[in-house]
Design an enzyme around this catalytic site. Structure first.
Site, mmCIF file in Angstrom:
data_model
loop_
_atom_site.group_PDB
_atom_site.id
_atom_site.type_symbol
_atom_site.label_atom_id
_atom_site.label_comp_id
_atom_site.label_asym_id
_atom_site.label_seq_id
_atom_site.Cartn_x
_atom_site.Cartn_y
_atom_site.Cartn_z
ATOM 1 N N GLY A 40 0.828 -1.209 0.000
ATOM 2 C CA GLY A 40 0.000 0.000 0.000
ATOM 3 C C GLY A 40 0.851 1.243 0.000
ATOM 4 O O GLY A 40 2.085 1.195 -0.012
ATOM 5 N N GLU A 41 0.186 2.399 0.005
ATOM 6 C CA GLU A 41 0.891 3.673 0.085
ATOM 7 C C GLU A 41 0.000 4.699 0.761
ATOM 8 O O GLU A 41 -1.225 4.560 0.788
ATOM 9 C CB GLU A 41 1.328 4.171 -1.288
ATOM 10 C CG GLU A 41 0.213 4.548 -2.234
ATOM 11 C CD GLU A 41 0.751 5.086 -3.554
ATOM 12 O OE1 GLU A 41 0.245 6.134 -3.995
ATOM 13 O OE2 GLU A 41 1.645 4.457 -4.147
ATOM 14 N N GLY A 44 4.652 7.977 1.694
ATOM 15 C CA GLY A 44 5.471 6.959 1.054
ATOM 16 C C GLY A 44 4.703 5.676 0.822
ATOM 17 O O GLY A 44 3.476 5.630 0.943
ATOM 18 N N LYS A 74 8.811 0.129 4.818
ATOM 19 C CA LYS A 74 8.072 1.375 4.617
ATOM 20 C C LYS A 74 9.052 2.457 4.189
ATOM 21 O O LYS A 74 9.979 2.800 4.927
ATOM 22 C CB LYS A 74 7.357 1.780 5.908
ATOM 23 C CG LYS A 74 6.559 3.075 5.805
ATOM 24 C CD LYS A 74 5.845 3.365 7.119
ATOM 25 C CE LYS A 74 4.993 4.619 7.046
ATOM 26 N NZ LYS A 74 4.295 4.885 8.326
ATOM 27 N N ASP A 113 -3.446 8.415 15.557
ATOM 28 C CA ASP A 113 -4.010 8.079 14.245
ATOM 29 C C ASP A 113 -4.549 6.657 14.269
ATOM 30 O O ASP A 113 -4.208 5.835 13.405
ATOM 31 C CB ASP A 113 -2.936 8.235 13.164
ATOM 32 C CG ASP A 113 -3.517 8.340 11.758
ATOM 33 O OD1 ASP A 113 -4.742 8.566 11.639
ATOM 34 O OD2 ASP A 113 -2.754 8.202 10.789
#
Length: 359
Positions: free
Chosen positions: A45-46, A50, A67, A172
């Site tokens: 994923g992104e 990044g 990552k 988050d």
């Protein structure tokens, strides 16, 4: 290029290892020191800063997630400074050893150029994030049962307790930052917290608003919506409450999702009620705004909440609803911490002689 942190070697089963290495490697451009050690297998994923790849660690002989944090702004990514890279690396390092937090393996910084990329390497935790997993379950017509939600929340709250105990605010807590490993031949699904890119020390004396805003709006705690810079680890447990609601709803979409932030906030207050935020002493401390008056003018101050109607007892027991409503209390001073939530009766494994044992 320098490796800052290394971890013990750990070899996966031989059959799984051969299977992983037969996947055609994607074409990625990494600095030589990273490319020599890690063989990319597939893109996971992104995000804004990044991308993430599953890779084979040739030195440790194990699967990892690499990552890459972009050191420069381009058409896809926002520049990530060394300060943000170090913050994420230190947050992960401080939580190492907990089964519900992804395990940091190594860090790399491209010193060959001033705007070089940085790399965080973690143990490979699974093929899907929680958003993808929930949508997959929804498409397959397999809603989460209460026992499954309880098990997921036990793991996530336990991980959050470790994060907060290490003096870190994640800031988050969203489904995209939970990695799911469900390929366990009938064994329980494992959930691990990742995505510490906007984390910060819990003991930070003051916030000047320069840090990235905590969480996208459907997961943002009411006090942050209202502009408070004085918050604690209960901004994370609010996000976990949103995740719990989404698991129960089973659609794979944000429970408080809407196209505008104002609509998200209104939807949130309609669901949980406004009494909590109106009674919060910190509301009066927010500068130059009579927020209670604003809430009354918009009609929001009269919302009583409908959370129980959305999740009736046939869907969620009274003990489970105590946890959900406690995590989604609009008053941050009453909201459950991770430690307090885990001590609720919903999570008690068994009792003996009148004594309850909790995680």
């Amino acid at each position: 290029m320098a490796a800052i942190l290394a971890e013990e070697k750990e070899e996966p089963p031989e059959v799984a290892m051969k299977k992983e290495l037969t996947v055609p490697a994607p074409c990625v451009t990494w600095p030589s020191a990273v490319a020599e050690r890690y063989e990319p297998l597939e893109k996971l994923g992104e995000g804004m800063f990044g991308d993430v790849y599953k890779a084979w660690d040739r030195v440790g002989r194990r699967l990892v997630a690499v990552k890459r944090l972009s050191g420069r702004t381009d058409e896809r990514f926002v520049e990530t400074s060394l300060r943000y890279f170090a913050r994420e690396a230190m947050s992960l390092a401080s939580c190492r050893g907990h089964p519900s937090v992804v395990k940091l393996v190594a860090t790399h910084a491209d010193s060959a150029r001033s705007d070089g990329d940085c790399f965080l390497v973690t143990k490979y935790a699974g093929p899907l994030n929680l958003r993808q997993y929930t949508r997959l379950r929804s498409a397959e017509g397999r809603p989460f049962q209460e026992a499954e939600v309880r098990d997921a929340m036990r793991q996530l709250l336990s991980g959050a307790r470790r994060v907060h105990g290490a003096g870190v605010l994640h800031r988050d807590m969203v489904p995209e930052n939970v990695i799911v490993d469900g390929r366990r031949d009938g064994k329980k699904v494992v959930y691990r917290i990742c995505g510490f890119g906007v984390s910060e020390p819990a003991a930070r004396p003051s916030r000047d608003g320069s840090a990235p805003l905590a969480s996208p709006s459907p997961y943002r705690a009411p006090e942050i919506f209202l502009g408070s810079q004085d918050y604690d680890d209960r901004v994370d447990t609010w996000g976990l409450g949103c995740i719990m609601a989404e698991l129960l709803a089973g659609s794979g979409e944000p429970f408080f999702g809407a196209d505008l932030d104002a609509k998200v906030f209104e939807k949130m207050q309609r669901a949980v009620g406004t009494q909590g935020i109106v009674e919060w002493p910190g509301l009066q401390k927010l500068a130059n705004r009579d927020l209670v008056a604003e809430l009354r003018e918009t009609g929001c101050a009269t919302y009583t909440g409908c959370l129980r109607e959305v999740f009736p007892e046939e869907m969620l027991s009274e003990a489970g609803f105590e946890v959900l409503s406690g995590l989604l209390d609009a008053n941050p001073e009453r909201r459950l911490t991770a430690k307090a939530a885990l001590r609720k009766p919903w999570f008690r494994r068994f009792s003996f002689g009148g004594c309850c044992f909790v995680p």
